[in-house]
Design an enzyme around this catalytic site. Structure first.
Site, mmCIF file in Angstrom:
data_model
loop_
_atom_site.group_PDB
_atom_site.id
_atom_site.type_symbol
_atom_site.label_atom_id
_atom_site.label_comp_id
_atom_site.label_asym_id
_atom_site.label_seq_id
_atom_site.Cartn_x
_atom_site.Cartn_y
_atom_site.Cartn_z
ATOM 1 N N HIS A 315 -1.610 -0.118 -1.319
ATOM 2 C CA HIS A 315 -0.278 0.015 -1.596
ATOM 3 C C HIS A 315 0.182 1.576 -1.251
ATOM 4 C CE1 HIS A 315 3.475 0.097 -3.919
ATOM 5 N NE2 HIS A 315 3.089 0.649 -5.049
ATOM 6 N N HIS A 354 5.588 -5.553 7.039
ATOM 7 C CA HIS A 354 5.871 -5.270 5.549
ATOM 8 C C HIS A 354 5.957 -6.837 4.853
ATOM 9 C CE1 HIS A 354 7.838 -4.165 2.149
ATOM 10 N NE2 HIS A 354 7.718 -2.806 2.482
ATOM 11 N N ASP A 406 6.700 3.721 5.867
ATOM 12 C CA ASP A 406 5.742 4.854 5.951
ATOM 13 C C ASP A 406 5.564 5.396 7.334
ATOM 14 O OD1 ASP A 406 4.862 4.631 3.168
ATOM 15 O OD2 ASP A 406 4.382 2.405 3.608
#
Length: 469
Positions: A315, A354, A406
């Site tokens: 996560h 994703h 990210d």
């Protein structure tokens, strides 16, 4: 068999209890349109049937009230394994169920906080497009929006910001607890411990009202950067730096961490990361926080749950591994050989793809890519921008994968001087505003979250005394 027609649901339950086994574990139907539902007893018998359209049905502790329309209900003595309502194995003759591993594609609640459309790559907070907020808003203003449902007026934002600043410092008792922790402890573990300690020193801990929960949420958002910066400096053998009331939320964090005031570009970059990561629907940590809140546990318990979930590498660790990859590649000329070798070994490339944005770019990534360029321009060194761009182009060419938030957040944080071990805590500094918003929404329209599971283990086993095994 009960004939078709409208009946009182509570009376129906009582009638069924008379014909079911005395030890029946469940006698309540889950009503949703004309879905077939099962009311089961023990392994020796069960009651099952088809329930039709409901009329004003409400659920109170598993018992229905008001009137329902019954198509048919009958009792049987057939051996049916006991199970919760709605969780019936596919090998029964009465009902099948769909399994959604990881709750993929399952909608469990209505929310007014964050809207995500993974098919077109759209994200909005309280109806405001993420692009508009990234271009014009601030972290503090966006937090106000999440909590109150509307953008603040000038005097409202000024008061909100003053209150955040006033709550930045942490209680001496909390700091004393953190100083006795081993210096080798992971920062996320220290942060989780600090949140638990904050609940003990909160003067409003026993008050669960909406007004008080807003205060608790504000305290958490204000103190997270202080805790992370203080713990890191303590681990490095450095004196902690008190919050600067004249700096913004993002700039103050960088100041407490590094000891020098950031440039305007650095402060804006930190604020951009925080704003873009402040919330993202029912992700793992947010869902975990809402599960805890749904039990009517307190705000601090829910946030501790969220932190524990975020710590998991599946996560919260993607930005760390994305940065480690870029540091390992080193030069743009090595990108293609590195990617080709990684793909040949079926190695997962972190920062790409994703769970929500499967075929379109993450709408947040473009703003961080632009921010990375601006940081490089201020320093006159475009190494990380060129390196990140080359990696993204290689993955797009080879696998058709898009970078997520990210991927570009990693070099942005790295260039701000954020050490790798603080990447996930910085995520938490941002996301705690979203967690608290989600927890308060759960409290406002609460129902205990209790999904079912399909039993696939052995059945009808006979117990043998230990001497006979």
């Amino acid at each position: 068999t009960i004939p078709a027609g409208a009946v009182d649901a509570v009376r129906l339950i009582k009638d069924l209890s008379k014909i079911s086994q005395p030890t029946a574990s469940r006698l309540a139907f889950s009503l949703s349109g004309r879905e077939k539902c099962v009311t089961q007893g023990n392994a020796e018998g069960s009651v099952y049937g088809a329930i039709g359209d409901s009329q004003g049905v409400s659920h109170r502790e598993g018992i229905m009230s008001h009137e329902v329309f019954v198509e048919s209900v009958e009792a049987t003595t057939a051996r049916v394994p006991p199970s919760d309502v709605g969780d019936v194995a596919e090998d029964t003759q009465h009902q099948t169920m769909s399994i959604h591993e990881g709750l993929a594609g399952v909608t469990i609640a209505r929310t007014e906080i964050t809207s995500i459309n993974g098919e077109i790559g759209a994200l909005s907070y309280r109806g405001y497009d993420i692009g508009d907020l990234a271009a014009h808003s601030t972290f503090e203003e966006t937090v106000y929006l999440l909590w109150h449902g509307q953008l603040p007026k000038r005097d409202e934002l000024d008061e909100f910001t003053r209150d955040l600043v006033a709550d930045r410092d942490i209680d001496k008792r909390v700091w004393d607890i953190l100083t006795v922790l081993p210096k080798s402890i992971e920062p996320m573990d220290a942060l989780r411990t600090a949140v638990s300690a904050l609940s003990c020193s909160d003067p409003d801990d026993g008050d669960r009202s909406q007004a008080t929960n807003l205060i608790k949420a504000r305290r958490l958002v204000a103190k997270f950067p202080t805790i992370v910066a203080h713990v890191y400096r303590h681990q490095q053998g450095l004196d902690r730096i008190r919050p600067d009331p004249d700096l913004s939320h993002a700039a103050n964090f960088l100041y407490m961490l590094k000891g020098t005031a950031p440039t305007k570009m650095q402060a804006n970059s930190m604020a951009m990361v925080m704003l873009l990561m402040v919330d993202h629907g029912f992700n793992a940590s947010t869902f975990a926080a809402r599960v805890t809140a749904a039990t009517l546990s307190d705000m601090y318990s829910a946030i501790t749950t969220a932190l524990s979930t975020l710590k998991g590498p599946l996560h919260g660790g993607a930005n760390v591994r994305a940065m480690q990859m870029m540091l390992e590649i080193e030069d743009v000329d090595k990108v293609k050989p590195y990617i080709n070798d990684a793909l040949a070994r079926k190695q997962r490339i972190m920062g790409f793809g994703h769970r929500v944005y499967k075929t379109v770019p993450d709408p947040r990534s473009a703003y961080l890519r632009r921010r990375l360029y601006q940081q490089c321009a201020e320093l006159g060194d475009f190494h990380f921008y060129e390196l990140a761009t080359a990696v993204a182009e290689a993955l797009a060419s080879r696998k058709g994968l898009n970078p997520n938030v990210d991927f570009y957040a990693a070099p942005v944080l790295h260039m701000l001087g954020i050490p790798l071990e603080l990447f996930v805590p910085v995520f938490a500094i941002s996301r705690v505003a979203g967690w608290t918003a989600q927890v308060m929404e759960q409290y406002a329209n609460n129902r205990l979250i209790r999904p079912s599971a399909q039993y696939v283990g052995p059945k009808n086993r006979v117990y043998h005394p230990i001497e006979e095994r």
